[in-house]
Design a protein around this motif. Sequence first.
Motif, PDB file in Angstrom:
ATOM      1  N   ASN A   1      31.429 -56.324 -29.024  1.00 11.03           N
ATOM      2  CA  ASN A   1      30.184 -55.286 -29.033  1.00 11.03           C
ATOM      3  C   ASN A   1      30.555 -53.970 -29.560  1.00 11.03           C
ATOM      4  O   ASN A   1      30.005 -53.220 -30.492  1.00 11.03           O
ATOM      5  CB  ASN A   1      29.238 -55.308 -27.914  1.00 11.03           C
ATOM      6  CG  ASN A   1      28.695 -56.381 -27.231  1.00 11.03           C
ATOM      7  OD1 ASN A   1      28.126 -57.405 -28.131  1.00 11.03           O
ATOM      8  ND2 ASN A   1      28.456 -56.692 -26.181  1.00 11.03           N
ATOM      9  N   ILE A   2      31.685 -53.509 -29.069  1.00 13.63           N
ATOM     10  CA  ILE A   2      32.255 -52.179 -29.450  1.00 13.63           C
ATOM     11  C   ILE A   2      32.652 -52.261 -30.960  1.00 13.63           C
ATOM     12  O   ILE A   2      32.442 -51.297 -31.872  1.00 13.63           O
ATOM     13  CB  ILE A   2      33.330 -51.789 -28.492  1.00 13.63           C
ATOM     14  CG1 ILE A   2      32.840 -51.314 -27.034  1.00 13.63           C
ATOM     15  CG2 ILE A   2      34.060 -50.604 -29.043  1.00 13.63           C
ATOM     16  CD1 ILE A   2      34.084 -51.095 -26.219  1.00 13.63           C
ATOM     17  N   VAL A   3      33.180 -53.521 -31.521  1.00 17.32           N
ATOM     18  CA  VAL A   3      33.539 -53.614 -32.936  1.00 17.32           C
ATOM     19  C   VAL A   3      32.477 -53.441 -33.808  1.00 17.32           C
ATOM     20  O   VAL A   3      32.297 -52.767 -34.938  1.00 17.32           O
ATOM     21  CB  VAL A   3      34.289 -54.726 -33.004  1.00 17.32           C
ATOM     22  CG1 VAL A   3      34.527 -55.315 -34.553  1.00 17.32           C
ATOM     23  CG2 VAL A   3      35.837 -54.804 -32.390  1.00 17.32           C
ATOM     24  N   HIS A   4      31.210 -54.298 -33.231  1.00 23.66           N
ATOM     25  CA  HIS A   4      30.002 -54.011 -34.031  1.00 23.66           C
ATOM     26  C   HIS A   4      29.786 -52.622 -34.133  1.00 23.66           C
ATOM     27  O   HIS A   4      29.055 -52.077 -35.118  1.00 23.66           O
ATOM     28  CB  HIS A   4      29.052 -54.778 -33.133  1.00 23.66           C
ATOM     29  CG  HIS A   4      29.054 -56.296 -33.571  1.00 23.66           C
ATOM     30  ND1 HIS A   4      28.760 -57.333 -32.375  1.00 23.66           N
ATOM     31  CD2 HIS A   4      29.601 -57.285 -34.495  1.00 23.66           C
ATOM     32  CE1 HIS A   4      29.010 -58.411 -32.926  1.00 23.66           C
ATOM     33  NE2 HIS A   4      29.747 -58.482 -34.151  1.00 23.66           N
ATOM     34  N   LEU A   5      29.600 -51.855 -32.978  1.00 20.70           N
ATOM     35  CA  LEU A   5      29.322 -50.359 -32.933  1.00 20.70           C
ATOM     36  C   LEU A   5      30.009 -49.744 -33.988  1.00 20.70           C
ATOM     37  O   LEU A   5      29.439 -48.823 -34.727  1.00 20.70           O
ATOM     38  CB  LEU A   5      29.190 -49.836 -31.646  1.00 20.70           C
ATOM     39  CG  LEU A   5      27.884 -50.631 -30.715  1.00 20.70           C
ATOM     40  CD1 LEU A   5      28.155 -49.840 -29.216  1.00 20.70           C
ATOM     41  CD2 LEU A   5      26.713 -50.136 -31.259  1.00 20.70           C
TER      42      LEU A   5
END
Length: 153
Positions: free
Chosen positions: A71-75
């Motif tokens: 999720n952090i990578v997507h953000l």
Amino acid sequence: MSTDEPVVRDVPAERGRPVQWAALIVTILFLAAGVLGFIPGATSNYMSMRFAGHHSTALLLGLFQVSILHNIVHLLFGIAGALVRRSPAGCFHYLLWGGIVYAALWLYGLFINAESGANFVPLNTPDNWLHFGLAVVMIVSALVLNRRRFTDR
């Protein structure tokens, strides 16, 4: 007072080149995926989410295996897109290099054992094919939509 020179009027700023619109759409999708990955309901098995690794059984939209790191990578991809949005060249590079990263991630997901420790993102089959689709769309958008506009002078 009359002159033969044409009147120069302020022209509104260009609304954006197609490559900028493509980058905006990709940016919004990444930010939405990153945020939704942290929302119970949008993410099933939310309480089983791990920071990283294949042991996370949380599924975004009931389909895509996610972790906190995922999720952090997507953000981060979404934030990067937002930062370069105003520059056509920045949007081109965002789409091209982002697409290359997702192509590499797709290949990585195809060749690693989904149950091994090397699956740190985590990745499942729907993730792999989504990454392939993102790679194709991002790279093609960068190459096709970046054509410069020629104007008559």
